[in-house]
Write an enzyme that holds these catalytic residues in place. Structure first.
Site, PDB file in Angstrom:
ATOM      1  N   HIS A  73     -37.240  38.103   8.689  1.00 14.34           N
ATOM      2  CA  HIS A  73     -37.259  39.555   8.441  1.00 14.34           C
ATOM      3  C   HIS A  73     -36.210  40.314   9.255  1.00 14.34           C
ATOM      4  CE1 HIS A  73     -41.628  39.461   6.700  1.00 14.34           C
ATOM      5  NE2 HIS A  73     -40.752  38.879   5.937  1.00 14.34           N
ATOM      6  N   THR A 114     -50.446  35.577  11.663  1.00 13.80           N
ATOM      7  CA  THR A 114     -49.947  36.306  10.492  1.00 13.80           C
ATOM      8  C   THR A 114     -51.066  36.526   9.482  1.00 13.80           C
ATOM      9  OG1 THR A 114     -48.370  36.266   8.649  1.00 13.80           O
ATOM     10  CG2 THR A 114     -48.970  34.125   9.579  1.00 13.80           C
ATOM     11  N   SER A 115     -51.090  37.728   8.925  1.00 19.81           N
ATOM     12  CA  SER A 115     -52.206  38.109   8.053  1.00 19.81           C
ATOM     13  C   SER A 115     -52.108  37.491   6.664  1.00 19.81           C
ATOM     14  CB  SER A 115     -52.264  39.635   7.926  1.00 19.81           C
ATOM     15  OG  SER A 115     -51.051  40.123   7.408  1.00 19.81           O
TER      16      SER A 115
HETATM   17  P1  OAD Z   1     -49.884  41.618  10.520  1.00 26.71           P
HETATM   18  O1  OAD Z   1     -49.969  42.789  11.437  1.00 26.71           O
HETATM   19  O2  OAD Z   1     -50.088  41.829   9.065  1.00 26.71           O
HETATM   20  O3  OAD Z   1     -50.940  40.515  10.959  1.00 26.71           O
HETATM   21  C1  OAD Z   1     -51.088  40.068  12.257  1.00 26.71           C
HETATM   22  C2  OAD Z   1     -52.184  39.005  12.274  1.00 26.71           C
HETATM   23  O4  OAD Z   1     -52.229  38.504  13.580  1.00 26.71           O
HETATM   24  C3  OAD Z   1     -53.589  39.512  11.904  1.00 26.71           C
HETATM   25  O5  OAD Z   1     -54.151  38.657  10.919  1.00 26.71           O
HETATM   26  C4  OAD Z   1     -54.367  39.402  13.237  1.00 26.71           C
HETATM   27  O6  OAD Z   1     -55.683  38.937  13.060  1.00 26.71           O
HETATM   28  C5  OAD Z   1     -53.582  38.351  13.968  1.00 26.71           C
HETATM   29  N1  OAD Z   1     -53.596  38.495  15.423  1.00 26.71           N
HETATM   30  C6  OAD Z   1     -53.655  39.629  16.193  1.00 26.71           C
HETATM   31  N2  OAD Z   1     -53.585  39.343  17.492  1.00 26.71           N
HETATM   32  C7  OAD Z   1     -53.481  37.981  17.572  1.00 26.71           C
HETATM   33  C8  OAD Z   1     -53.367  37.051  18.639  1.00 26.71           C
HETATM   34  N3  OAD Z   1     -53.335  37.441  19.909  1.00 26.71           N
HETATM   35  N4  OAD Z   1     -53.279  35.738  18.322  1.00 26.71           N
HETATM   36  C9  OAD Z   1     -53.304  35.314  17.043  1.00 26.71           C
HETATM   37  N5  OAD Z   1     -53.414  36.133  15.993  1.00 26.71           N
HETATM   38  C10 OAD Z   1     -53.493  37.449  16.255  1.00 26.71           C
HETATM   39  O7  OAD Z   1     -48.479  40.941  10.809  1.00 26.71           O
HETATM   40  P2  OAD Z   1     -47.614  39.940   9.946  1.00 26.71           P
HETATM   41  O8  OAD Z   1     -48.469  38.958   9.213  1.00 26.71           O
HETATM   42  O9  OAD Z   1     -46.545  39.427  10.821  1.00 26.71           O
HETATM   43  O10 OAD Z   1     -42.635  42.997   7.566  1.00 26.71           O
HETATM   44  O11 OAD Z   1     -46.982  40.918   8.899  1.00 26.71           O
HETATM   45  C11 OAD Z   1     -46.080  40.402   7.985  1.00 26.71           C
HETATM   46  C12 OAD Z   1     -44.976  41.390   7.730  1.00 26.71           C
HETATM   47  O12 OAD Z   1     -45.507  42.599   7.240  1.00 26.71           O
HETATM   48  C13 OAD Z   1     -44.185  41.815   8.957  1.00 26.71           C
HETATM   49  O13 OAD Z   1     -43.146  40.958   9.270  1.00 26.71           O
HETATM   50  C14 OAD Z   1     -43.652  43.147   8.550  1.00 26.71           C
HETATM   51  C15 OAD Z   1     -44.928  43.650   7.990  1.00 26.71           C
HETATM   52  O14 OAD Z   1     -45.095  44.857   7.582  1.00 26.71           O
HETATM   53  C16 OAD Z   1     -41.514  43.695   7.673  1.00 26.71           C
HETATM   54  O15 OAD Z   1     -41.244  44.436   8.589  1.00 26.71           O
HETATM   55  C17 OAD Z   1     -40.596  43.461   6.538  1.00 26.71           C
END
Ligand code: OAD
Length: 247
Positions: A114, A193-194
């Protein structure tokens, strides 16, 4: 807790998301209820958002730059560095994070799917200026201009509705093909990641289709949790250092 065997037969593809940086103090996307200044992040981090209000977009990314500059990698990042040192070219890290913390921790085989928060490029497609390193936190009310063409500069981030760099996708695909045809064990592990944003969220299906083994480490159940064969619920900074058994 289950352990993940990392031996000389193992090829490991890791996918990380915002959760891996959470323990370093970087807020996750969905953790802010998906809102920033009361706007859905999808509307800020998009070409339409930039066309409509570039000041707002730069406020958002300047704030994220300021936040990410002051944080440090956590034990989750460090565990991935240790795994890479052990596996060498049989390791690849694909990250959705733009904060650069994996590289700062010492990861070398990293694909920043990204983009990178500390890079800027010209928003004018005709302009030949290459993306450049930029740690500037621009003051609210300013949009930096391109010195070559006079266009507006923008963060070097893959926004919602934009395509990933084909070279990045190819690197991940090449690695997966080599892993799947190696005669060894192909493992995919997603952490923090969600599973809501594609194409990253679909990697689990591709690896399963190629006969790979799939693992998830996440604090909350992800949207695509059921598609993983092994799932460990917890914080990546606590789980990852204990999960890998390096032999
Ligand atoms: P999200 O914010 O959607 O998800 C984060 C995930 O991490 C959630 O499922 C939480 O349960 C989990 N989480 C939180 N704290 C944690 C910890 N300490 N250890 C393990 N898990 C934990 O973030 P992404 O999946 O990265 O895109 O989101 C994907 C993309 O959507 C991002 O890259 C961004 C976004 O909007 C762009 O900017 C293009």
């Amino acid at each position: 807790m289950e352990t993940l065997l990392l031996d000389s037969n193992t090829w490991l593809l890791v996918l990380t998301g915002a959760g891996v940086s959470a323990e370093s103090g970087v807020p996750t996307f969905r953790g802010m209820n998906g809102l920033w200044e009361d706007q859905p992040v999808e509307q800020v981090a998009s070409p339409e958002g930039f066309a409509k209000d570039p000041l707002r977009v730069w406020r958002f990314y300047s704030q994220r730059r300021a936040g990410a500059a002051g944080v440090s990698p956590n034990p989750g990042h460090d565990a991935l560095v240790a795994w890479e040192r052990h596996l060498g070219d049989r390791f690849l890290l694909a990250t959705q994070n733009v904060d650069g913390l994996h590289s700062r921790a010492g990861s070398q085989r990293v694909v920043e799917m990204h983009g990178n928060l500390f890079k800027t490029r010209c928003s004018n497609d005709e302009c030949k200026r290459a993306p450049f390193d930029d740690t500037t936190v621009y003051p609210a009310g300013t949009v930096p201009g391109c010195k070559d063409c006079g266009g507006l500069l923008r963060p070097h981030i893959v926004w919602f509705g934009e395509y990933l760099d084909p070279a990045d996708l190819e690197r991940i695909q090449d690695f997966s093909l080599r892993a799947a045809s190696s005669g060894g064990r192909f493992v995919f592990l997603a952490a923090g990641t969600s599973g809501a944003v594609y194409p990253a969220a679909g990697m689990v299906d591709q690896v399963r289709g190629a006969g790979g083994e799939t693992w998830l480490v996440n604090l909350d159940p992800a949207e695509n949790s059921r598609r993983f064969q092994h799932s460990v619920q917890g914080k990546s900074g606590e789980v990852l250092p204990k999960l890998g058994r390096l032999v």
